[in-house]
Design a protein around this motif. Structure first.
Motif, mmCIF file in Angstrom:
data_model
loop_
_atom_site.group_PDB
_atom_site.id
_atom_site.type_symbol
_atom_site.label_atom_id
_atom_site.label_comp_id
_atom_site.label_asym_id
_atom_site.label_seq_id
_atom_site.Cartn_x
_atom_site.Cartn_y
_atom_site.Cartn_z
ATOM 1 N N ASN A 103 -61.994 66.409 79.378
ATOM 2 C CA ASN A 103 -62.281 64.971 79.790
ATOM 3 C C ASN A 103 -61.447 64.693 80.882
ATOM 4 O O ASN A 103 -60.194 64.757 81.182
ATOM 5 C CB ASN A 103 -61.867 63.899 78.555
ATOM 6 C CG ASN A 103 -62.648 64.132 77.376
ATOM 7 O OD1 ASN A 103 -63.578 64.306 77.377
ATOM 8 N ND2 ASN A 103 -61.838 64.747 76.176
ATOM 9 N N MET A 112 -62.386 56.567 76.072
ATOM 10 C CA MET A 112 -63.108 57.165 74.927
ATOM 11 C C MET A 112 -62.999 56.255 73.685
ATOM 12 O O MET A 112 -61.891 55.932 73.414
ATOM 13 C CB MET A 112 -62.478 58.250 74.547
ATOM 14 C CG MET A 112 -63.273 59.256 73.352
ATOM 15 S SD MET A 112 -62.998 61.012 73.100
ATOM 16 C CE MET A 112 -62.921 61.541 74.683
ATOM 17 N N ASP A 117 -62.726 63.385 65.378
ATOM 18 C CA ASP A 117 -63.219 64.824 65.424
ATOM 19 C C ASP A 117 -63.777 65.289 64.178
ATOM 20 O O ASP A 117 -62.827 66.225 63.663
ATOM 21 C CB ASP A 117 -62.525 65.461 66.329
ATOM 22 C CG ASP A 117 -62.122 65.029 67.763
ATOM 23 O OD1 ASP A 117 -63.202 64.645 68.378
ATOM 24 O OD2 ASP A 117 -61.155 64.393 68.125
ATOM 25 N N SER A 130 -54.210 69.048 71.850
ATOM 26 C CA SER A 130 -54.917 68.092 72.946
ATOM 27 C C SER A 130 -53.508 68.132 73.953
ATOM 28 O O SER A 130 -52.644 67.844 73.786
ATOM 29 C CB SER A 130 -54.935 66.728 72.415
ATOM 30 O OG SER A 130 -55.014 65.924 73.466
ATOM 31 N N PHE A 139 -52.871 56.458 73.387
ATOM 32 C CA PHE A 139 -53.544 56.969 72.609
ATOM 33 C C PHE A 139 -53.566 56.109 71.233
ATOM 34 O O PHE A 139 -52.432 56.067 70.606
ATOM 35 C CB PHE A 139 -53.109 58.616 72.154
ATOM 36 C CG PHE A 139 -53.755 59.294 71.302
ATOM 37 C CD1 PHE A 139 -55.324 60.033 71.378
ATOM 38 C CD2 PHE A 139 -53.418 59.301 70.032
ATOM 39 C CE1 PHE A 139 -55.942 60.614 70.574
ATOM 40 C CE2 PHE A 139 -54.074 60.140 69.181
ATOM 41 C CZ PHE A 139 -55.342 61.129 69.428
ATOM 42 N N LEU A 155 -49.411 59.274 75.851
ATOM 43 C CA LEU A 155 -49.822 60.715 76.157
ATOM 44 C C LEU A 155 -49.186 60.843 77.851
ATOM 45 O O LEU A 155 -50.107 60.683 78.494
ATOM 46 C CB LEU A 155 -51.085 61.286 76.015
ATOM 47 C CG LEU A 155 -51.435 60.969 74.502
ATOM 48 C CD1 LEU A 155 -52.918 61.638 74.111
ATOM 49 C CD2 LEU A 155 -50.553 61.813 73.582
ATOM 50 N N HIS A 173 -59.327 57.952 66.382
ATOM 51 C CA HIS A 173 -58.354 57.547 67.517
ATOM 52 C C HIS A 173 -59.304 57.029 68.697
ATOM 53 O O HIS A 173 -60.662 57.322 68.784
ATOM 54 C CB HIS A 173 -57.695 58.726 67.798
ATOM 55 C CG HIS A 173 -58.509 60.141 68.027
ATOM 56 N ND1 HIS A 173 -59.134 60.828 66.851
ATOM 57 C CD2 HIS A 173 -58.965 60.714 68.905
ATOM 58 C CE1 HIS A 173 -59.625 61.817 67.206
ATOM 59 N NE2 HIS A 173 -59.679 61.915 68.613
ATOM 60 N N ILE A 175 -58.999 56.384 73.406
ATOM 61 C CA ILE A 175 -58.356 55.927 74.667
ATOM 62 C C ILE A 175 -58.772 54.718 75.283
ATOM 63 O O ILE A 175 -59.870 54.962 75.606
ATOM 64 C CB ILE A 175 -58.411 57.247 75.634
ATOM 65 C CG1 ILE A 175 -58.027 58.506 74.937
ATOM 66 C CG2 ILE A 175 -57.671 56.698 76.887
ATOM 67 C CD1 ILE A 175 -56.499 58.719 75.004
ATOM 68 N N ASN A 187 -57.540 65.603 80.140
ATOM 69 C CA ASN A 187 -57.351 65.961 78.714
ATOM 70 C C ASN A 187 -57.921 67.265 78.585
ATOM 71 O O ASN A 187 -59.176 67.125 78.780
ATOM 72 C CB ASN A 187 -57.422 64.732 77.752
ATOM 73 C CG ASN A 187 -57.249 65.179 76.400
ATOM 74 O OD1 ASN A 187 -58.044 65.416 75.456
ATOM 75 N ND2 ASN A 187 -56.098 65.067 76.130
ATOM 76 N N THR A 189 -58.867 69.188 74.945
ATOM 77 C CA THR A 189 -58.907 69.337 73.332
ATOM 78 C C THR A 189 -59.296 70.577 73.221
ATOM 79 O O THR A 189 -60.529 70.975 73.041
ATOM 80 C CB THR A 189 -59.621 68.301 72.837
ATOM 81 O OG1 THR A 189 -60.796 68.194 73.424
ATOM 82 C CG2 THR A 189 -58.928 66.682 73.038
ATOM 83 N N ARG A 191 -60.454 73.382 70.707
ATOM 84 C CA ARG A 191 -61.023 73.495 69.256
ATOM 85 C C ARG A 191 -61.035 74.815 68.551
ATOM 86 O O ARG A 191 -61.250 75.768 69.216
ATOM 87 C CB ARG A 191 -62.254 72.506 69.276
ATOM 88 C CG ARG A 191 -62.002 71.228 69.683
ATOM 89 C CD ARG A 191 -63.178 70.658 70.452
ATOM 90 N NE ARG A 191 -62.786 69.218 70.939
ATOM 91 C CZ ARG A 191 -63.147 68.026 70.415
ATOM 92 N NH1 ARG A 191 -63.888 68.095 69.554
ATOM 93 N NH2 ARG A 191 -62.620 67.009 70.849
#
Ligand SMILES: O=C(O)CCC(=O)C(=O)O
Ligand SMILES: [Mn+2]
Length: 206
Positions: A103, A112, A117, A130, A139, A155, A173, A175, A187, A189, A191
């Motif tokens: 992102n 966001m 997730d 992350s 965050f 963050l 969560h 942002i 950022n 993330t 996964r």
């Protein structure tokens, strides 16, 4: 490596303030801003189409597309730099990741919204690593059932946040946007996508 376990019920979240040093983080921010295949997706909210308030990209092992909020992202192949970062994330977390959602928050207007997730292909207890580069963003976490339970963490550049266990079941969560002037932020993330889960659910719908 210094790490802080967040003392939150129903969650397993560990914060590593400095996975990368400042110089390395700055260098990566510039490099990724210029070289990643950033895209602007559009989302529909209350029947109105609007640009997603950030740019995104999806890199993974071959064949792993990702669908969330009605958007399906086809994967780009790993780059040298992303593989290096993936290795760093794996070394601290002990997890082998197979994909990363990136992102790019261009300024304080990018954001966001509240979410977990928890897509099926992330498995029963999703593990999300992350990594943050660039401008510090807030965050925020909120418990889905206990409305008074909230937490927030800044963050910072070079930090790494590991979410696992039941975190995504019980917590959301976000942002949020900010009116403070903030430099661009990327950022990543990392996964673990479980392809067998998706194959099963695709077969189920046929
Ligand atoms: O930018 C962040 O720190 C959060 C990103 C996030 O929650 C996501 O990609 O699912
Ligand atoms: Mn998320």
């Amino acid at each position: 490596m210094l790490s802080v376990l967040l003392q939150l019920p129903d969650a397993d979240i560990v914060f590593y303030p400095s996975l990368l040093d400042e110089q390395e983080s700055d260098r990566l921010l510039t490099q990724l801003t210029e070289t990643i295949d950033w895209r602007q997706d559009w989302i529909t909210i209350y029947g109105r189409s609007m640009p997603q308030p950030r740019l995104t990209a999806w890199y993974s092992n071959p064949g792993i597309s990702y669908t969330y909020s009605g958007i399906t992202m086809q994967p780009s192949p790993w780059t040298r730099t992303l593989l290096d970062l993936k290795a760093k994330a794996e070394a601290v977390s002990g997890v082998v990741f197979n994909s990363v959602l990136l992102n790019l928050y261009r300024d304080g207007n990018d954001s966001m919204g509240w979410h977990s997730d928890d897509e099926p292909e992330l498995g029963q207890n999703p593990i999300i690593g992350s990594l943050s580069l660039g401008g510090t963003r807030r965050f925020m976490l909120r418990h889905r059932a206990e409305k008074g339970l909230k937490h927030q963490i800044e963050l910072t550049s070079g930090s790494f946040l590991l979410m696992q266990g039941t975190t995504q079941h019980y917590w959301q969560h976000q942002i949020p946007k900010t009116k403070r002037p903030v430099p661009p932020r990327i950022n990543l993330t990392f996964r673990v996508i479980d392809l067998s889960v998706r194959l099963t659910s695709e077969l189920d719908t046929d």
